[in-house]
Scaffold this active site. Structure first.
Site, mmCIF file in Angstrom:
data_model
loop_
_atom_site.group_PDB
_atom_site.id
_atom_site.type_symbol
_atom_site.label_atom_id
_atom_site.label_comp_id
_atom_site.label_asym_id
_atom_site.label_seq_id
_atom_site.Cartn_x
_atom_site.Cartn_y
_atom_site.Cartn_z
ATOM 1 N N GLY A 44 12.869 73.414 89.384
ATOM 2 C CA GLY A 44 12.865 74.702 89.531
ATOM 3 C C GLY A 44 12.794 75.355 90.707
ATOM 4 N N THR A 45 13.183 76.654 91.218
ATOM 5 C CA THR A 45 12.718 76.912 92.255
ATOM 6 C C THR A 45 11.128 77.907 92.222
ATOM 7 O OG1 THR A 45 13.837 78.775 91.895
ATOM 8 C CG2 THR A 45 14.642 77.189 93.313
ATOM 9 N N ASP A 46 11.142 78.377 91.174
ATOM 10 C CA ASP A 46 9.904 79.478 91.111
ATOM 11 C C ASP A 46 8.617 79.266 91.068
ATOM 12 O OD1 ASP A 46 11.494 81.999 90.943
ATOM 13 O OD2 ASP A 46 12.317 81.387 88.800
ATOM 14 N N THR A 47 8.239 77.702 90.552
ATOM 15 C CA THR A 47 7.298 76.946 90.758
ATOM 16 C C THR A 47 7.435 75.657 91.937
ATOM 17 O OG1 THR A 47 7.521 75.634 88.553
ATOM 18 C CG2 THR A 47 6.463 77.840 88.489
ATOM 19 N N LYS A 87 8.369 80.545 97.638
ATOM 20 C CA LYS A 87 9.258 81.289 97.406
ATOM 21 C C LYS A 87 8.813 82.399 97.406
ATOM 22 C CE LYS A 87 13.060 81.899 93.964
ATOM 23 N NZ LYS A 87 13.607 81.315 92.883
#
EC number: 3.5.1.1
Lengths: 164, 164, 164, 164
Positions: free
Chosen positions: D81-84, D151
């Site tokens: 996942g990109t968020d973490t 990000k």
């Protein structure tokens, strides 16, 4: 209501052959197309030899006629190449079948971006359940009686032939 | 034959918002969906506010009714969320519209792999031209009169309600 | 880091022509392919005439060489047909370009279901930024020096030629 | 060259659940994504629990670390996942792994129109084979060392953090 779907090939069902580098036929896409439609009516798929409709001979059209004739269903959708769809429609239209038969196809294969295949298939599955017995071509969001239709090849659309 | 297509949102038209990381509404996909259908009949697209049908209020259904009422076309396809499609169908069905109105939608958004959106849209465009005046729901390859349909949410299909 | 992307056609970029009923070239898909990649590095797209690589002549390969030669960027990705990719690689490899040049393509067109185009393009954009100066072919998730690669046409894969 | 691909979920691998009407996880898309790439190098897929990266806990990152540590391959691509992603990158970067590890993901799920998933996966598979040992994030067509990336959530892109 139950529906018979007869696959005969045509642009709708073409497959890209990555070794040959061109479009041809392999396993039909119809099982995937039908699964996506989430039908709750009974639908029976019958696969005839998959052909480019320019390669269809009389014997191939007779095979389609025989399939329609022996089908227990009252409503039939035929997936067909566009180039000679009107010819097969005439063979079926001249026979006393007593069923509602819709021929449809696609201008762009199901497997290619921007295809009209699913729209046309949905359209055909709808009108097959509602129109009176007879043979029809359904393309471009329009229904044509079997003896009042022609493909305009330069425009890539189906139309009614000019009136005398 | 000319057709009015009314977009109201629903799963059919959801868009993935890559900043928010979830599905919502942006520009309607209907112009693309309609272009792919290669229609040669007249088709007019009318975009109402795009809503999740769980968020639809009475006023939103009245807006849909008003759009149907003032439409010059005899045949109307409404793209609608599946969760309250039957409620909007009841509002329209109770009104004396004198048109053929088909509500449809999708279980999977048009923009997501495996969507039923184009099939359903094609199906609806077909039966809208052929059924007698009235209000109908078309999903799962089947036509339901407006007062004989319910969504079975656990199965994800539309069905006739149990008879008394 | 900035990247030049040179489009020369090939299977990657083929388009279905619905009037002719076959695959050919129209507007390149590269602008769409690049937009989807959400690049934040500088990327310049240069479109040369789009050709089936079996139709490429010496003059066409010289045009590709000239484009590489005058490019201000150090890192270049060339989208090319697979059938003669190794031939163009040899023309470029023999020239003293002082850049990192990656030739790639696809076995299935970008516009067709199941295409390897985006993977290959991503792969090429990655290694173009990291490999030392030189000319390479990138296909099947593998990097080949320009003089150690051949297409195995019956298997549809790229491989190192047999050693002497 | 052989490659390990570790699936951990994230936007890349989200699935539309048509009953729940939202995105979540089901069977990973990675087997299909890998098949499309037509790899001729050895590639081993390892599926860890598929999670939204906002739901990842320390224990989940330790599981990723353990998978990297015991992998026999030298080159590893992690779908995340990109968020973490940057947090997991830090856990891996601080460990003495002696391998080339690339974390990547997608802003739009593989199963949704316009996805960057295949590009990013291709990019990661390329640089994983070429970069020196270390831990990197690859997004937006760019490679970031594990301790020099963040990000930008409002812009939806990855960038180098501001220098002190």
């Amino acid at each position: 209501m139950s529906l018979r779907i007869i696959a005969t090939g045509g642009t709708f069902d073409k497959h890209y052959d990555e070794i040959a580098g061109k479009l041809g036929f392999a396993a039909s896409h119809l099982p995937e197309v039908i699964a996506r439609a989430r039908l709750t009516i009974e639908a029976e798929l019958e696969e005839l030899p998959l052909l480019d409709s320019l390669d269809m001979q009389d014997i191939d059209r007779q095979r389609v006629l025989a399939a329609c004739s022996r089908a227990p269903e009252d409503a039939i959708v035929i997936i067909h190449g566009t180039d000679t769809m009107q010819d097969t429609a005439r063979v079926l239209g001249a026979a006393p079948l007593g069923k509602t038969i819709i021929l449809t196809g696609a201008m762009i294969p199901y497997s290619i971006q921007g295809s009209d295949a699913q729209f046309n298939f949905g359209f055909a599955c709808g009108v097959a359940q509602v129109l009176p017995h007879g043979v029809y071509v359904a393309m471009n969001g329009r229904v044509f009686p079997w003896d009042q239709v022609q493909k305009n090849r330069s425009a890539g659309i189906f139309e009614a032939p000019p009136q005398d």
